[in-house]
Structures are given as C-alpha cells and as structure tokens.
Enzyme design. Structure first.
Site, PDB file in Angstrom:
ATOM      1  CB  ALA A  95      -0.912  -0.012   1.226  1.00  0.00           C
ATOM      2  CE  LYS A  96       5.828   0.264  -3.231  1.00  0.00           C
ATOM      3  NZ  LYS A  96       5.085  -0.930  -3.636  1.00  0.00           N
ATOM      4  NE  ARG A  97      -3.007   3.553   1.906  1.00  0.00           N
ATOM      5  CZ  ARG A  97      -3.278   2.891   0.781  1.00  0.00           C
ATOM      6  NH1 ARG A  97      -2.345   2.680  -0.112  1.00  0.00           N
ATOM      7  NH2 ARG A  97      -4.510   2.460   0.537  1.00  0.00           N
TER       8      ARG A  97
END
Lengths: 275, 275
Positions: A95-97
C-alpha cells in the site's frame, strides 16, 4: 506472524517466494470475465495453484482501489480466502502508505485491525511519526521502502549527503532506531544487484522484501548471493511473471509451474545455508 | 479544475481555505452515531456549513479506509455530495500514494477516473515514474509532498547533499521537469514558517497546499507573508480546528464560525495583493 514462524515456514517449505496479486481486469483470462467477481475468481485460482510454492501473498492495493467498492470487496474476499484456507501464509498489503502520526495511526488500524494482515509497505519520506504507529502491533510488520526496483529510484534514493551517505542508507539506519528485526523489513529491488552488499552492511539481519525478479529483470541468484542471511532474510516477490504467465484457460496451471520453478531455484539457494 | 478557474474561485470568494475532512467516528457528536451512515451525515453537515467560506475539500483517505467498505462508501457519498451540490469546489484526495510506474497508473485511474477528483497528494520517494502517471490528465493535479508539517519531516526532508541542497529542495527542482504550474502543486507545512521563502525561490508560481494551520500550530499570517504570490498560490488547510471545534449538536454552526474566521483573515491577506 512473528519472525521465527516466518523462518520456520521458509525452511519447511523450502521457498521464500511471495506471489504478488497485482490483479488487472484487463489482463485476466477472458473466460473469467463472466464470473460474478472476476478479480476474486482469478485470485482464488492463482492462490490455490501457487500456495505450495510460496510463503507469502502480496496484494497491491492500487489494483483493487481502482475499481472502487467493487475492487475493495474483491480485496477483502481475497485476504479472507487466504486466511481461511492458507493461514500460515504471510500477507503483505502493498500500500506504500505514510502520513503524519495521527493519520498513519488510522492506516495502521486499517491494515492491522480492520483487515488483520501481517504487514504493510510504508513510505519513509515523512519520517519517524509517519512510521511508528505501524510498529505498535505485536506480530505485525512494517516493510519500509529503502531502495526500490524502479527507474525513478535513482532520483532521490541515491542522493548522497555531505558524509557520502545515500538517502536509502539513511533510511535504513534511522529506521533501526524505531523498529527491530522482529517488526521491520525493507523493500529492496532485485534490479539493484550488488547494492545488496551495501544494504547488508547496514541491515545484516533484517528481512528484505525483494520485488523486481522476473518482469522487471532482476536475478534471483544475484539477490541471494549478496542478500541472503543465515535465516534466509529474503522474501522475493514475483507478480506478473507468475500470474500472467498464461492468459488462457490454463492460467492457474501455468502459474503453478512458474511458481514451482522459482521455488526449486530457491530450495537450492536455501540448501547453501548451513542451518 | 484548471489553474485559472481555481484562481477565479479564490478571488471571487475571497478565500483560499481548504477544509480537511478527517472524519473520525470517535470524535463526531454522539447524536450522529444513530444515523445510518454517521460519517457521511457528519461530512454533509460540515460541507453545507463551510462551503461559502472555502474553495476546497480534502478528505483524508486513511479516515475512510480504516472502516473498510463501509468507510469507502462514506467517502464515495461525500465526494458525490460535493460534486453535485458544490461543483466549483476543488477536491483533494489526501492519499499520499506513489509506487512504480504501472502501479501509480492504477492509483491515478482510481482518483482521476473512478472518483473523478481534481487532485491527489503523492509521495516523491520513488521518483519520476511514480509521479508521472498522475500528471497525464488534463485539468487534474498532483500535490507532491515537499516539506511536511510533522515532526518527522526533519528526519529525511532536510538532509543536505554535497552541494548543500536539501532533499525537499531537490524534490521541488526535479519534479518541475515532470509537471508544470498547471498540474503540479506542493505540500508545504504551515509549521515550517520562514522556509516558505526558500521554497518560493525554487517554485515561485506553483500553488502550495499548506496543512498545519490550527491544531498543528502554524500561523496563517506567516504563511502568507512568505508564501503568497500575485495569484495567491496557496490553499491553506484546516481540519481538526474546524470540524471538531464543537463536538455538540451545534458542531456544524461552530464549524461555520471557525471557517468564516479563517475566510475573513484570508480576505485581508488577499486584499494585500494588487490584482
């Protein structure tokens, strides 16, 4: 899943393969498009076919979010299916949040409470308070972007500071003040070859999630030569090279063949570790 | 919405306020919790109350994703409500996305096609191919993280390279090779005060999205003194300071009062620009 459980899975199944579920409705076999939920139908078949050869699944949120509620329903069904049928598989929300502290806390709740997944990929740009809320869950993992597999990784990640330290190295060092080898992994692209040596100087024991083998051109052997530890220390991801190896009715069988090929190569690499 | 339309809205309504819809079910007034969709009910009231005083809304995806499908439904209803009732308001998906090219393309589809929003916040760590897919839509905007409002912003964003250039400055310069003042804005935290002077040396014309006024302690006057351009060039966000100003039945009226206070301060600042 904790570190020792993951290591046990790897050495028992003789694989450190992660299958990336980057499921694109435009790339799945046409006969599935009549299913009620084509994305879930595709994932289910891929999961059943590849489960013996991998220890992890990595659904990429972008591919689900882009269909709105319908896509997120397919995501939920997919992770539920894995958890019910293959409970020993490690699940990574790709998700690369990353946001300010109070917002990252909400993202951590999303992936670790609402979905109860094992790990989530996190972007480091916003620093400590953007990462720490994800580290406050027992048995859950942050997989922090360090040196990514794409061309754009050169734009900022390789920038050297006054002491000659590159940004990805700073990320590796600084983040070890926040997390441990028990709750923090790093994303390092397989396309970065010998850089694994430099990374192992800074993070000798951390698990690395390695995308970029296959479609993106990275070599498994090179990754293992420079990146493997006595505990394996690697989760190597393949997405397109497995899930789209055939776009015909035999897609799941061909995916199994491709996953098995990688598993067999991995078994050889694991055999080289004195354990 | 294109740049000129946004500027027209700002000067017509005498405000450059963006209201952040960081809607937390634990913070909304208790009488709303019996509603079928409490988050949407809260947002709807806040939007109706604040629309005259702002030009933009910024729902923060984390606050919707954390409730799974139910949360995403509230998000969809919220943006639909804004688009139908206040079509001249600029909508920012505060999502801080960014991934390898083919994945960023999916995120761009999500926010610009599936949801048809005006803009999305993007994290720069993965470089050019992670940003460019978002720049390929006419009238849509990337709002790239440059210098954020949180404490952790100091961990990496201020790192100087060998020439003394800080990482956020490199992001500002490099990204201007990818986008223009017509499709690229930057996030710069209000807490960064005088840094706006440095930023305006590198990006004299770009719009800046400025969080951190209010709850995070930033000063509107300081932001305007150092960051305002002849076209305004600012969208100043307030979330908690407006939407949770009262947690009682009068929450929407009090939100309107708070938004109006900021609007009046902004009108004075805009009055200082010779237009």
């Amino acid at each position: 899943m904790n570190r020792q459980q993951l290591i046990n899975e790897i050495f028992t199944k003789k694989t450190f393969l992660c299958v990336g579920l980057d499921t694109d409705i435009n790339k799945i076999p046409s006969h599935l498009k009549n299913e009620e939920d084509p994305i879930f139908a595709f994932n289910k078949a891929i999961i059943d076919a590849t489960a013996p050869y991998c220890v992890a699944y990595k659904p990429n949120l972008a591919f689900y979010e882009c269909y709105g509620l319908k896509g997120m329903l397919a995501f939920e069904k997919t992770i539920q299916y894995i958890k019910e049928n293959y409970p020993n598989h490690f699940i990574i929300a790709d998700a690369k949040r990353g946001d300010i502290g109070n917002t990252s806390k909400m993202y951590a709740q999303t992936f670790f409470e609402e979905y109860n997944l094992d790990s989530v990929t996190v972007a480091p740009y916003m620093g400590e308070d953007s990462v720490k809320p994800f580290l406050e869950y027992d048995g859950k993992w942050v997989i922090l972007l360090a040196l990514t597999s794409n061309k754009g990784s050169h734009d900022f990640q390789l920038t050297e500071d006054k002491q000659g330290e590159r940004l990805f190295e700073k990320v590796l060092k600084k983040s070890q003040e926040w997390g441990t080898t028990e709750n923090l992994m790093y994303v390092v692209g397989a396309t970065q070859g010998k850089m694994f040596e430099d990374i192992r100087c800074i993070a000798p024991e951390h698990f690395l999630l390695v995308p970029g083998v296959g479609a993106q051109g990275g070599s498994l052997q090179e990754v293992c030569k420079y990146g493997m530890t006595k505990d394996c220390g690697l989760l190597v991801n393949s997405s397109r090279g497995i899930i789209y190896a055939s776009t015909d009715k035999d897609f799941a069988e061909v995916a199994a063949v491709k996953a098995k090929e990688l598993q067999e190569e991995m078994a050889i690499e694991l055999g080289n570790i004195a354990k």
